[in-house]
Design a protein around this motif. Structure first.
Motif, mmCIF file in Angstrom:
data_model
loop_
_atom_site.group_PDB
_atom_site.id
_atom_site.type_symbol
_atom_site.label_atom_id
_atom_site.label_comp_id
_atom_site.label_asym_id
_atom_site.label_seq_id
_atom_site.Cartn_x
_atom_site.Cartn_y
_atom_site.Cartn_z
ATOM 1 N N PRO A 73 -3.730 -4.771 -1.212
ATOM 2 C CA PRO A 73 -3.660 -3.391 -0.712
ATOM 3 C C PRO A 73 -4.327 -3.204 0.642
ATOM 4 O O PRO A 73 -3.973 -2.294 1.397
ATOM 5 N N ALA A 74 -5.284 -4.077 0.969
ATOM 6 C CA ALA A 74 -6.066 -3.932 2.195
ATOM 7 C C ALA A 74 -5.539 -4.780 3.340
ATOM 8 O O ALA A 74 -6.022 -4.654 4.467
ATOM 9 N N SER A 75 -4.534 -5.619 3.078
ATOM 10 C CA SER A 75 -4.174 -6.670 4.035
ATOM 11 C C SER A 75 -3.724 -6.145 5.388
ATOM 12 O O SER A 75 -3.873 -6.841 6.395
ATOM 13 N N GLY A 76 -3.170 -4.961 5.447
ATOM 14 C CA GLY A 76 -2.724 -4.428 6.725
ATOM 15 C C GLY A 76 -3.740 -3.551 7.413
ATOM 16 O O GLY A 76 -3.450 -2.994 8.479
ATOM 17 N N ILE A 128 -7.564 -2.861 -8.445
ATOM 18 C CA ILE A 128 -8.500 -1.725 -8.379
ATOM 19 C C ILE A 128 -9.567 -1.976 -7.315
ATOM 20 O O ILE A 128 -9.842 -1.112 -6.465
ATOM 21 N N LEU A 129 -10.167 -3.158 -7.365
ATOM 22 C CA LEU A 129 -11.224 -3.502 -6.412
ATOM 23 C C LEU A 129 -10.703 -3.480 -4.978
ATOM 24 O O LEU A 129 -11.333 -2.915 -4.069
ATOM 25 N N GLY A 130 -9.533 -4.096 -4.759
ATOM 26 C CA GLY A 130 -8.986 -4.158 -3.408
ATOM 27 C C GLY A 130 -8.582 -2.811 -2.863
ATOM 28 O O GLY A 130 -8.776 -2.523 -1.674
ATOM 29 N N THR A 131 -8.024 -1.960 -3.725
ATOM 30 C CA THR A 131 -7.637 -0.620 -3.287
ATOM 31 C C THR A 131 -8.866 0.189 -2.900
ATOM 32 O O THR A 131 -8.863 0.923 -1.901
ATOM 33 N N PHE A 132 -9.935 0.046 -3.674
ATOM 34 C CA PHE A 132 -11.184 0.738 -3.348
ATOM 35 C C PHE A 132 -11.781 0.203 -2.045
ATOM 36 O O PHE A 132 -12.150 0.978 -1.152
ATOM 37 N N MET A 133 -11.825 -1.128 -1.907
ATOM 38 C CA MET A 133 -12.457 -1.715 -0.728
ATOM 39 C C MET A 133 -11.636 -1.503 0.538
ATOM 40 O O MET A 133 -12.194 -1.507 1.649
ATOM 41 N N ALA A 134 -10.337 -1.282 0.390
ATOM 42 C CA ALA A 134 -9.523 -0.959 1.563
ATOM 43 C C ALA A 134 -10.019 0.315 2.225
ATOM 44 O O ALA A 134 -10.006 0.442 3.456
ATOM 45 N N GLY A 135 -10.466 1.256 1.410
ATOM 46 C CA GLY A 135 -10.982 2.509 1.947
ATOM 47 C C GLY A 135 -12.265 2.345 2.727
ATOM 48 O O GLY A 135 -12.620 3.206 3.537
ATOM 49 N N ILE A 136 -12.982 1.251 2.498
ATOM 50 C CA ILE A 136 -14.238 0.976 3.207
ATOM 51 C C ILE A 136 -13.992 0.110 4.440
ATOM 52 O O ILE A 136 -14.340 0.476 5.570
ATOM 53 N N PHE A 137 -13.371 -1.047 4.236
ATOM 54 C CA PHE A 137 -13.251 -2.016 5.323
ATOM 55 C C PHE A 137 -12.120 -1.716 6.294
ATOM 56 O O PHE A 137 -11.943 -2.453 7.271
ATOM 57 N N ALA A 138 -11.367 -0.644 6.066
ATOM 58 C CA ALA A 138 -10.423 -0.191 7.085
ATOM 59 C C ALA A 138 -11.145 0.486 8.246
ATOM 60 O O ALA A 138 -10.578 0.653 9.329
#
Length: 420
Positions: A285-288, A334-344
């Protein structure tokens, strides 16, 4: 994935050859993830009396999902409708889609096919939750219904201009759409069907880790099409997505095997490939949206969190999610979707990502991510439970204890994976 609705409002005037060539390649890579990648990965993890059943389930789901996507799935997911689902008829049987029809600056036929490969692998992932005990007829019926009433609507929510897209959810390649839905459905299936005979007291080791590692390698390579292809263009977004995908997979694999090395004295091949999948699912989810340093943190986090989630589910809760779909894909998503909101965020120095939309803060973005996670879990769990109960009434869900002992290869297909 860029939200792209199949309507004249997003049609480009001119086809882009470079983007088309890349998405053609990505489409083949994503299909390669299921056939043969996931099939071999799962096939090696079950006992030898069930290997053909898993291969057949993955193969048949690919066939059924492809046809349903053509008939109505694509229309539900990617046409204008309301916030919850697209039109049932606007693109049913791909009406109005021809060689010259564009979606953005690529042919719409290619966009349909690319998205079809996602629709294939998502229900196939669920196979790992009920492996070695579900009737073949039930697998086919449940997968077909689930694709239409869970996967296609959630896809519309996130990528088809639905309500989560309107909120600004970050899910580049399927943390919510693919991994959370598949992981939660697998957990529900494991609970509804109950544990395999002998679980957890009887050892049920993988019968062929060579097959599993081969499939894992195919998944790793194919995932570049999954994540980098979701840029829908041959550009810097795609190349960054490919880089962070690889880093997270490597970090997840090495973290998992390191934990095993410390705890048990030896790292395992099974741990390495499971950590790799955890890293891939978590970065999806965070890859882009994230940068390389952020991806490294995400991969390490995936290895740690998914390892302990797996141990907890099997050893503490004693839930027989046969091939660890929920603790790896579900928890990873779940973890990746949450962390996308931080590391974006572009305010994290070395760990910065691509930045938020105008007016969005880390707090507001994380709130949207949590809403997407919670609602998707709830919707998927409830609807999957209802579907399983309906299928149970129609075909029955589980083979008999005697049939389970004999093995699903013979019981379901009158064939054997090995001539022994």
């Amino acid at each position: 994935m860029l939200a792209l609705v199949a309507s004249s409002s997003v049609m480009a005037d001119e086809l882009n050859g470079a983007n088309t060539a890349w998405i053609l390649t990505s489409t083949a890579l994503v299909l390669f993830m299921t056939l043969p990648g996931l099939a071999l990965f799962y096939g090696g993890l079950v006992r030898n009396k069930n290997v053909l059943s898993v291969l057949m389930q993955c193969f048949t789901i690919a066939c059924v999902a492809s046809v349903l996507w053509f008939v109505v799935g694509y229309s539900i997911a990617f046409t204008e409708g309301n916030g919850f689902m697209g039109s049932l008829s606007a693109r049913a049987f791909l009406a109005g889609v021809g060689e010259d029809t564009l979606a953005g600056d690529i042919p719409e036929t290619l966009f349909v096919m690319f998205q079809m490969t996602f629709a294939v692998i998502t229900p196939a992932l669920i196979v790992g939750g009920f492996a070695e005990r579900m009737r073949f007829s039930a697998v086919v019926l449940f997968s077909a219904l689930w694709l239409l009433v869970v996967y296609a609507p959630v896809t519309h929510w996130v990528w088809g201009g639905g309500w989560l897209a309107e909120l600004g959810l970050l899910d580049f390649a399927g943390g919510v759409v693919v991994h959370i839905t598949a992981g939660v459905a697998a957990l529900v299936a494991a609970l509804v069907l109950g544990n395999r005979n002998g679980f957890p007291t009887t050892a049920m080791p993988p019968h062929n880790l060579t097959m599993t590692m081969t499939g894992a390698g195919m998944l790793w390579v194919g995932w570049f099409g999954f994540n980098a292809g979701s840029a829908l263009a041959a550009n810097g977004d795609a190349t960054m997505a490919m880089l962070v995908t690889h880093l997270s997979a490597a970090a997840g694999a090495f973290t998992w095997l390191s934990i095993e090395w410390i705890r048990f004295g030896k790292p395992s091949a099974l741990g390495a490939v499971t950590g790799m999948v955890a890293g891939l699912g978590t970065i999806t989810p965070a890859s882009g949206y994230v940068g390389p340093a952020g991806a490294l943190v995400i991969g390490i986090s995936a290895g740690i969190v998914c390892f302990y989630a797996t141990m907890t589910l099997k050893q503490v809760l004693k839930i027989d999610d046969s091939l660890d779909v929920f603790p790896v894909h579900g928890v990873g998503g779940i973890l990746g979707t949450f962390m996308a909101g931080i590391f974006a965020s572009d305010q994290l120095g070395l760990f910065s990502g691509q930045g938020y939309a105008d007016g969005v803060t880390m707090g507001s973005q994380v709130k949207v991510q949590l809403i997407g996670i919670v609602v998707t879990i709830a919707y998927t769990a409830v609807v999957s439970f209802i579907l399983l109960k309906a299928v149970q009434l129609i075909t029955g869900l589980r083979v008999s204890p005697e049939e389970e002992t004999e093995g699903l290869d013979i019981v379901g297909h009158n064939e054997s994976g090995y001539d022994i």
